[in-house]
Design an enzyme around this catalytic site. Structure first.
Site, PDB file in Angstrom:
ATOM      1  N   GLU A   1      -6.494  -7.799  -0.901  1.00  0.00           N
ATOM      2  CA  GLU A   1      -6.837  -7.835   0.524  1.00  0.00           C
ATOM      3  C   GLU A   1      -8.301  -7.476   0.686  1.00  0.00           C
ATOM      4  O   GLU A   1      -8.812  -6.582   0.004  1.00  0.00           O
ATOM      5  CB  GLU A   1      -6.049  -6.780   1.316  1.00  0.00           C
ATOM      6  CG  GLU A   1      -4.610  -7.089   1.571  1.00  0.00           C
ATOM      7  CD  GLU A   1      -3.969  -6.009   2.444  1.00  0.00           C
ATOM      8  OE1 GLU A   1      -4.683  -5.349   3.221  1.00  0.00           O
ATOM      9  OE2 GLU A   1      -2.758  -5.817   2.313  1.00  0.00           O
TER      10      GLU A   1
ATOM     11  N   GLU B   1       0.831  -1.206   0.000  1.00  0.00           N
ATOM     12  CA  GLU B   1       0.000   0.000   0.000  1.00  0.00           C
ATOM     13  C   GLU B   1       0.866   1.257   0.000  1.00  0.00           C
ATOM     14  O   GLU B   1       0.805   2.076   0.929  1.00  0.00           O
ATOM     15  CB  GLU B   1      -0.956  -0.023   1.195  1.00  0.00           C
ATOM     16  CG  GLU B   1      -1.952  -1.161   1.118  1.00  0.00           C
ATOM     17  CD  GLU B   1      -3.075  -1.052   2.152  1.00  0.00           C
ATOM     18  OE1 GLU B   1      -2.866  -0.406   3.181  1.00  0.00           O
ATOM     19  OE2 GLU B   1      -4.153  -1.631   1.918  1.00  0.00           O
TER      20      GLU B   1
HETATM   21  C1  GAL Z   1      -4.226  -2.920   4.904  1.00  0.00           C
HETATM   22  C2  GAL Z   1      -2.812  -3.431   5.010  1.00  0.00           C
HETATM   23  C3  GAL Z   1      -2.732  -4.751   5.710  1.00  0.00           C
HETATM   24  C4  GAL Z   1      -3.592  -4.755   6.943  1.00  0.00           C
HETATM   25  C5  GAL Z   1      -4.989  -4.379   6.567  1.00  0.00           C
HETATM   26  C6  GAL Z   1      -5.943  -4.392   7.720  1.00  0.00           C
HETATM   27  O1  GAL Z   1      -4.237  -1.550   4.764  1.00  0.00           O
HETATM   28  O2  GAL Z   1      -2.218  -3.544   3.742  1.00  0.00           O
HETATM   29  O3  GAL Z   1      -1.395  -5.016   6.024  1.00  0.00           O
HETATM   30  O4  GAL Z   1      -3.057  -3.863   7.874  1.00  0.00           O
HETATM   31  O5  GAL Z   1      -4.995  -3.081   6.035  1.00  0.00           O
HETATM   32  O6  GAL Z   1      -7.245  -4.056   7.319  1.00  0.00           O
END
Ligand code: GAL
Length: 695
Positions: free
Chosen positions: A304, A151
């Site tokens: 994710e 990110e």
């Molecule tokens: C994202 C991040 C992950 C985790 C996730 C939690 O922003 O890439 O590592 O922290 O959020 O929702």
């Protein structure tokens, strides 16, 4: 055997952080992953301090052991460069690698992401650890893809950043004279003698220079992109063929992803729709359409997402497994070839211990994990859609610099957020089941029946020429409020707004008008669009029709209803200029919407513009809240309502361009067959149907 990307099924899995667990857990993880149908995990994202516990001492054996285990279990790996979270030693040894806020606060370690993208020392260290990982594992058979950092979204105002900003400005302007012109530094005595005096937009006594602010946004995006590119180049020294990507964050304000797309072999996105937001899944569809559009329709990866709560919201609503499934399948419906979660195993420690996961702390015998297994089985059945694409008749134009310029300081109102406007314009299209692409204004627009630019605040001559040519060729263009106001240096265009498109619109705005709370009255002049009074709220333009071909369809007033603003009576809120042939501006239709309309009225305008343009929605008769997309030869029908809905099989066949009288369809998820003579298909609340012609 070496695993190959793309995987033969929709990839399924998540972030896997074995460094947080004892070895004994790794084997259990692989066994449980296999049972859940996991095919892909992202490894190593936050493992820098385990990989390089001290400068130049690399420990990679544990990681090799993990990759071996995963490979033996048939699970492919998206291997990360661990550069998102430097170990404490880097900040301790080199405080200048730590980022500084606009207020001059230097951020420190003890969390994550504490680096300046501009720091040469950080960059050198990031490349060194990237090299160590790439060298060690480029030939590992488990690795199918590379994941650079995480990110990318850091912003820095330090002296290190100031230095890099000046280099960037030198590239852009050549010298200080051009910069002074572009930044209009005669305003408020800001004239620079040399670039050495230029700073990032740090805390200042009053409003800061908007051109400086916009250039700093551009610089920050480019700086982050160059981090990605540098790490990718190191990976490429060791691996010439596997795709390299990084995880994007949807409509993320600090990075112009349109300029990044060419550097990504495949687009990957992280998405956390808020279960408390009733519009979250409509907006998610828009983000997914952006992701699909970034690389011209190429399938993308949901890198994710969350099975349930996220732990970082103030009051963190959980979701049901049915909702998680619906969200996941929605991504596939909009072009995703992977559904992955943060994270595989719920953390027991650290700030993310209350974040949901595929495998909860409570174990596999849980509702969340049962949902994960069900989803794994669903995705395996969707193999026929891997690699397939979609087409859309409508383009929504989106442009990061326009967003940045419109969100600057000292604007007429802070209630006009281009992203919120884009979402508001997208919702009626989603409701009507109209497929859209989300593209940048210089995109090739020729294939679209309608092009909507809800919030293109910044327009230059090239974009204006492009839009003019699109209308001249017969297209339908619809522009939203506060459009075409500034140039790339944030200077106002001269004349009525949007000045560069005045001829095409035959209308223009003479004054930007933030409105009193409660809004003001407008009346339809075209009763086919509506008959009720309309409350224009927050903002409108004081606009006039300037051309006999231009019709005013909605106008403010009458004067008696505009106390204190009587002079606005008759001001155009919606105009349409239709030119058949022969004129200098060509054959198409150009609409201008100058004010913020209630949802229902905006929908009336957009639905009319699209119907006139011949845009064909999916399943025209289906109930509201039923979402439909098409990928290749498969249709995705998602029931977002709380009630069972019934779908006509002939309508499904038509949406697939099949003969509604004879088609036989199979639902990929259940293998159920339907012919058009069957009774309508029932779809449960949050249910999903993926019909395809029976083969
Ligand atoms: C994202 C991040 C992950 C985790 C996730 C939690 O922003 O890439 O590592 O922290 O959020 O929702």
């Amino acid at each position: 055997m070496t695993a190959r990307w793309p995987l033969p099924t929709i990839a399924f899995g998540g972030d896997y952080n074995p460094e947080q667990w004892d070895r004994s857990v790794w084997r259990e993880d692989v066994a449980l992953m296999q049972r859940a149908g996991v095919t892909l995990v992202t490894v190593g994202v936050f493992a820098w301090s385990r990989i390089e516990p001290e400068p130049d001492r690399f420990e990679l054996d544990w990681l090799r052991e993990v990759l071996d285990l995963l490979h033996d279990g048939g699970i492919a790996v998206d291997l990360a460069t661990p550069t998102a979270s430097p170990p404490p030693w880097l900040g301790a040894m080199h405080p200048e690698t730590l980022p500084v806020t606009a207020d001059g606060v230097r951020l420190t370690w003890g969390s994550r992401n504490q680096f300046s993208p501009s720091s040469p020392i950080y960059r050198a260290r990031a490349l060194a650890v990237t090299r160590a990982v790439a060298q060690a594992f480029a030939d590992h058979p488990a690795v199918v893809m590379w994941h650079v950092g995480n990110e990318l979204g850091q912003v820095d105002h330090s002296d290190v950043a100031a230095h890099a900003f000046r280099d960037w400005l030198t590239q852009r302007y050549g010298g200080v004279e051009a910069l002074n012109r572009s930044w209009a530094t005669d305003v408020w005595s800001q004239g620079y003698r040399s670039l050495a005096e230029v700073q990032p937009p740090r805390a200042a006594p009053y409003h800061r220079n908007p051109a400086q602010a916009l250039d700093f946004r551009r610089f920050t995006s480019d700086e982050l992109r160059s981090l990605y590119r540098e790490q990718r180049a190191v990976i490429r020294e060791h691996d010439a063929r596997r795709p390299v990507t990084t995880n994007l964050m949807g409509f993320f304000a600090l990075a112009d992803y349109a300029t990044w797309a060419d550097d990504l072999d495949v687009v990957a996105d992280d998405a956390y729709p808020d279960p408390a937001d009733p519009r979250a899944l409509t907006d998610a569809a828009l983000t997914q359409d952006l992701m699909r559009s970034l690389r011209g329709g190429q399938p993308w990866l949901l890198m994710e997402s969350a099975t349930s709560g996220v732990g970082w919201r103030a009051h963190d609503l959980t979701k049901s497994p049915a909702r998680s499934r619906l969200e996941s399948l929605q991504a596939v419906a909009h072009g995703a070839d992977a559904v992955c979660f943060f994270q595989w195993r719920q953390a027991r420690s650290g700030p993310e211990r209350f974040h949901s996961a595929m495998l909860p702390t409570a174990g596999p015998d849980t509702a969340v994990h049962a949902g994960v297994r069900r989803l794994g089985a669903d995705l395996a059945r969707l193999a026929p859609v891997v690699g397939t694409r979609s087409s859309a008749q409508v383009a929504l134009l989106w442009d990061w610099p326009s967003w940045w310029a419109a969100r600057g300081e000292a604007m007429p109102t802070d209630r006009l957020d281009p992203l919120e406007t884009l979402r508001a314009w997208h919702r009626p299209l989603w409701d009507a089941r109209v497929a859209v692409d989300v593209v940048g204004p210089p995109a090739d627009l020729g294939g679209y029946r309608a092009v909507l630019a809800p919030a293109l605040h910044l327009i230059d001559d090239i974009v204006a020429a492009h839009l003019r040519a699109y209308v001249a060729a017969g297209g339908t263009l619809v522009l939203g409020p506060f459009t075409g106001v500034v140039d790339p240096s944030t200077h106002l265009h001269r004349g009525r707004t949007p000045a560069l498109l005045g001829d095409v619109l035959g209308a223009g705005v003479q004054e930007h008008v933030p409105l009193p709370d409660g809004g003001v009255t407008a009346r339809w002049r075209d009763s086919a669009l509506g008959t009720e009074e309309v409350r224009v709220h927050d903002f409108t333009g004081h606009a006039d029709a300037l051309d006999p071909l231009t019709e005013v369809l909605l106008a403010l007033g009458p004067a008696d209803d505009l106390p204190g603003l009587e002079h606005l009576a008759g001001s155009a809120v919606v105009t349409r200029r239709r030119q058949e042939t022969g004129g200098t501006t060509g054959a198409g239709t150009a609409w201008l919407v100058t004010g913020v309309l209630p949802d229902v009225d905006l929908a009336a305008v957009l639905h009319r513009a699209l119907a006139d343009a011949g845009v064909e929605p999916f399943l025209p008769g289906a109930p509201a809240g039923v979402e439909v997309t098409r990928r290749g030869d498969a249709l995705f029908v998602l029931n977002h309502t709380a009630a069972e809905v019934h779908l006509e099989i002939a309508q499904l066949a038509l949406a697939l361009d099949l003969d509604p009288a004879t088609a036989t369809l199979t639902d990929l998820l259940t293998a159920r067959r339907f012919t058009t003579t069957d009774t309508p298909v029932a779809l449960a609340p949050q249910g999903v149907l993926v019909p395809m012609e029976t083969r």
